[in-house]
Scaffold this motif. Structure first.
Motif, PDB file in Angstrom:
ATOM      1  N   SER A 145     -10.858   5.451  -4.744  1.00  0.00           N
ATOM      2  CA  SER A 145      -9.961   6.585  -4.521  1.00  0.00           C
ATOM      3  C   SER A 145      -8.761   6.102  -3.737  1.00  0.00           C
ATOM      4  O   SER A 145      -8.881   5.225  -2.892  1.00  0.00           O
ATOM      5  CB  SER A 145     -10.680   7.684  -3.734  1.00  0.00           C
ATOM      6  OG  SER A 145     -11.114   7.184  -2.497  1.00  0.00           O
ATOM      7  N   PRO A 146      -7.600   6.632  -4.019  1.00  0.00           N
ATOM      8  CA  PRO A 146      -6.380   6.154  -3.354  1.00  0.00           C
ATOM      9  C   PRO A 146      -6.406   6.448  -1.870  1.00  0.00           C
ATOM     10  O   PRO A 146      -6.898   7.490  -1.446  1.00  0.00           O
ATOM     11  CB  PRO A 146      -5.273   6.941  -4.059  1.00  0.00           C
ATOM     12  CG  PRO A 146      -5.946   8.156  -4.588  1.00  0.00           C
ATOM     13  CD  PRO A 146      -7.331   7.747  -4.934  1.00  0.00           C
ATOM     14  N   PRO A 147      -5.904   5.497  -1.057  1.00  0.00           N
ATOM     15  CA  PRO A 147      -5.858   5.734   0.386  1.00  0.00           C
ATOM     16  C   PRO A 147      -4.816   6.789   0.734  1.00  0.00           C
ATOM     17  O   PRO A 147      -3.953   7.131  -0.074  1.00  0.00           O
ATOM     18  CB  PRO A 147      -5.454   4.364   0.940  1.00  0.00           C
ATOM     19  CG  PRO A 147      -4.694   3.725  -0.176  1.00  0.00           C
ATOM     20  CD  PRO A 147      -5.325   4.206  -1.433  1.00  0.00           C
ATOM     21  N   GLU A 148      -4.931   7.274   1.954  1.00  0.00           N
ATOM     22  CA  GLU A 148      -3.992   8.282   2.411  1.00  0.00           C
ATOM     23  C   GLU A 148      -2.575   7.722   2.390  1.00  0.00           C
ATOM     24  O   GLU A 148      -2.307   6.637   2.873  1.00  0.00           O
ATOM     25  CB  GLU A 148      -4.352   8.706   3.840  1.00  0.00           C
ATOM     26  CG  GLU A 148      -3.445   9.814   4.375  1.00  0.00           C
ATOM     27  CD  GLU A 148      -3.821  10.200   5.787  1.00  0.00           C
ATOM     28  OE1 GLU A 148      -3.113  11.016   6.387  1.00  0.00           O
ATOM     29  OE2 GLU A 148      -4.840   9.665   6.272  1.00  0.00           O
ATOM     30  N   GLY A 149      -1.689   8.488   1.807  1.00  0.00           N
ATOM     31  CA  GLY A 149      -0.306   8.038   1.725  1.00  0.00           C
ATOM     32  C   GLY A 149       0.020   7.331   0.435  1.00  0.00           C
ATOM     33  O   GLY A 149       1.166   6.962   0.213  1.00  0.00           O
ATOM     34  N   ALA A 150      -1.003   7.096  -0.430  1.00  0.00           N
ATOM     35  CA  ALA A 150      -0.742   6.400  -1.688  1.00  0.00           C
ATOM     36  C   ALA A 150      -0.392   7.397  -2.779  1.00  0.00           C
ATOM     37  O   ALA A 150      -0.437   8.611  -2.586  1.00  0.00           O
ATOM     38  CB  ALA A 150      -1.962   5.596  -2.092  1.00  0.00           C
TER      39      ALA A 150
ATOM     40  N   SER B 248       0.104  -0.577 -12.730  1.00  0.00           N
ATOM     41  CA  SER B 248      -0.957   0.430 -12.772  1.00  0.00           C
ATOM     42  C   SER B 248      -1.199   1.055 -11.408  1.00  0.00           C
ATOM     43  O   SER B 248      -0.825   0.502 -10.371  1.00  0.00           O
ATOM     44  CB  SER B 248      -2.255  -0.207 -13.282  1.00  0.00           C
ATOM     45  OG  SER B 248      -2.730  -1.141 -12.335  1.00  0.00           O
ATOM     46  N   ASP B 249      -1.852   2.220 -11.440  1.00  0.00           N
ATOM     47  CA  ASP B 249      -2.205   2.895 -10.191  1.00  0.00           C
ATOM     48  C   ASP B 249      -3.147   2.037  -9.358  1.00  0.00           C
ATOM     49  O   ASP B 249      -3.018   1.965  -8.130  1.00  0.00           O
ATOM     50  CB  ASP B 249      -2.879   4.237 -10.498  1.00  0.00           C
ATOM     51  CG  ASP B 249      -1.897   5.252 -11.073  1.00  0.00           C
ATOM     52  OD1 ASP B 249      -0.679   5.036 -10.891  1.00  0.00           O
ATOM     53  OD2 ASP B 249      -2.348   6.217 -11.698  1.00  0.00           O
ATOM     54  N   ASP B 250      -4.121   1.399 -10.011  1.00  0.00           N
ATOM     55  CA  ASP B 250      -5.066   0.553  -9.276  1.00  0.00           C
ATOM     56  C   ASP B 250      -4.346  -0.575  -8.548  1.00  0.00           C
ATOM     57  O   ASP B 250      -4.655  -0.888  -7.394  1.00  0.00           O
ATOM     58  CB  ASP B 250      -6.111  -0.029 -10.230  1.00  0.00           C
ATOM     59  CG  ASP B 250      -7.135   1.003 -10.675  1.00  0.00           C
ATOM     60  OD1 ASP B 250      -7.236   2.061  -9.991  1.00  0.00           O
ATOM     61  OD2 ASP B 250      -7.832   0.751 -11.669  1.00  0.00           O
ATOM     62  N   PHE B 251      -3.375  -1.181  -9.230  1.00  0.00           N
ATOM     63  CA  PHE B 251      -2.637  -2.274  -8.602  1.00  0.00           C
ATOM     64  C   PHE B 251      -1.869  -1.773  -7.390  1.00  0.00           C
ATOM     65  O   PHE B 251      -1.897  -2.386  -6.323  1.00  0.00           O
ATOM     66  CB  PHE B 251      -1.675  -2.905  -9.616  1.00  0.00           C
ATOM     67  CG  PHE B 251      -0.872  -4.041  -9.045  1.00  0.00           C
ATOM     68  CD1 PHE B 251      -1.384  -5.321  -8.985  1.00  0.00           C
ATOM     69  CD2 PHE B 251       0.400  -3.820  -8.532  1.00  0.00           C
ATOM     70  CE1 PHE B 251      -0.646  -6.364  -8.443  1.00  0.00           C
ATOM     71  CE2 PHE B 251       1.142  -4.856  -7.989  1.00  0.00           C
ATOM     72  CZ  PHE B 251       0.613  -6.129  -7.947  1.00  0.00           C
TER      73      PHE B 251
END
Length: 457
Positions: A372-377, A401-404
């Motif tokens: 899951s994306p960190p806060e602020g991502a 990509s979002d993962d990158f």
């Protein structure tokens, strides 16, 4: 005298008493081991029949048969002494070229030296595979040898008889040379450098050296260049580098009187800069290679050797982009050079290997997957960076990509929170242009300073 053996060993306790005495074992010099310096086959190549008188044996009359080998040899030789006292006799075996040597030349010669009745040389530069080098007129060798060499030309091969008064005198040089020995030298003149006044130059004060004329400085520089060349050919690269450096310094500091001297000085310096760069390359001093090449290019802007050496040094330093620039410049000047082509092939292979290494490093650096994306991502819903004053949409970073982005964000945030780290180097290749832009933008969002290493030619 050779060492002798004690009949019995030394007892240190007895030495501490009132006194001690020693008895010597019966000693025979023939029992001493003989140290072999050269291979027998190599020595055999330089056997001399002149020392035995074998060549004249068939023609000897009853009177001549009483003569020693050297006395027979002397009959065919020419006296080259000033006083015509037959102290040094010469027989030319092969003619040389050019003029007779100057009286103060710096010479390089090969020789074999023999004693009468001894067919093996007692001294041989050929067996040592190292010619002797010295300045005439400085008393560095015996008078007879110096007089003999001074009579020669480059490429000449001659043999000389040197009597004791021009050799080692009545005392000789034990154990190899007995007293009152006449010597036979077989000498080949390899090359010489005219260096009149060079020795006097080094006796001058610093102020006198600065005021010395260009003609003298040129001779000094040529001597050191010759020294450097011979050291380099012998694999003594440190000594060669120092000799080149001395020659360069002499020329750079000399006072020039006219444009003709300046042209000649620049021509010599260009040659020295290139040779110095080659020497420093052998020593793996790549920064010095670049410095010498830069100085060479200041004299001749399109010097193919300077471009090639600079490109090679940069490749070895890992500066692949700059290396390619200079190697391509060299190839444009010399398109048929196999050396330049091979160097470009090495460069391509090094780039390939380096990129593979960087990609492996990137995989290790971003080896953890974030669920899951960190806060602020960036989130899937907003497609925008939270907290950024310069919000960007995903479409502006196509290929990233979002993962990158989330993995990069996590690593940069960890770096920012670590107070002990002041710098986080990132590889210059291994990322796409979009990924590189993504890293830079995320760093700016976190308030980090992004610095790209510039290229300075």
């Amino acid at each position: 005298m050779p060492p002798v053996r004690l009949k019995e060993g030394i007892d240190m306790d007895e030495l501490k008493g009132d006194g001690s005495f020693f008895e010597l074992q019966d000693f025979n010099p023939k029992d001493m081991p003989v140290e072999e310096y050269f291979d027998d086959a190599d020595v055999y190549k330089y056997y001399s029949t002149d020392t035995q008188g074998e060549e004249d044996a068939s023609d000897d009359s009853d009177t001549d048969s009483q003569l020693t080998p050297f006395a027979k040899l002397a009959r065919k030789m020419k006296d080259i002494t000033t006083d015509q006292d037959k102290g040094v006799l010469k027989d030319m075996l092969r003619q040389g070229t050019g003029n007779v040597l100057p009286s103060d030349a710096f010479v390089t010669v090969h020789y074999n030296a023999y004693l009468e009745y001894s067919d093996e040389p007692y001294d041989s530069t050929w067996l040592r595979s190292a010619p002797v080098r010295f300045s005439l007129g400085q008393g560095e060798v015996i008078a007879g040898l110096e007089l003999a060499i001074a009579s020669m030309k480059v490429g000449e091969l001659s043999k000389f008889l040197v009597t004791p008064q021009y050799g080692y005198g009545k005392f000789g040089c034990p154990p190899r040379i007995p007293g009152n020995a006449t010597l036979l030298f077989r000498i080949e003149m390899i090359k010489f450098v005219e260096c009149g006044g060079v020795n006097q130059f080094y006796r001058m004060t610093h102020a006198q050296k600065k005021d010395a004329g260009f003609s003298l400085i040129k001779k000094v520089a040529l001597k050191h260049r010759q020294d450097a060349k011979e050291h380099f050919e012998g694999g003594r690269y440190v000594r060669a580098a120092k000799a080149y450096e001395t020659a360069v310094k002499c020329l750079e500091e000399c006072h020039l009187q006219n444009s003709e001297e300046e042209v000649e000085q620049q021509k010599m310096l260009l040659h020295l800069y290139i040779n110095s760069a080659i020497c420093q390359l052998r020593l793996n001093h790549h920064v010095r290679v670049l410095s010498y090449c830069h100085q060479a290019l200041d004299i001749q802007e399109q010097n193919v050797k300077a471009f090639f050496l600079k490109g090679k040094a940069l490749r070895l330093m890992g500066e692949f982009s700059r290396a390619r620039t200079f190697l391509c410049k060299a190839q444009r000047i010399a398109p048929n050079s196999s050396d330049i082509t091979k160097e470009l092939e090495k460069l391509a292979q090094d780039v390939k290997n380096f990129r593979a290494m960087e990609q492996d490093m990137c995989r290790k650096m971003f080896k953890h997957t974030v669920s899951s994306p960190p806060e602020g991502a960036v989130t899937d819903e907003s497609r925008k960076y939270v907290g950024s004053e310069h919000a960007q949409t995903k479409t502006e970073l196509t290929g990233c990509s979002d993962d990158f982005r989330n993995l990069v964000f996590e690593n940069l945030q960890s770096f920012k929170d670590n107070k002990e780290l002041m710098e986080m180097p990132m590889p210059s290749s291994g990322f796409t242009a979009e990924e590189a832009a993504c890293i830079c933008d995320l760093a700016k969002i976190l308030g980090l300073c992004v610095r790209k290493r510039g290229e300075v030619n």
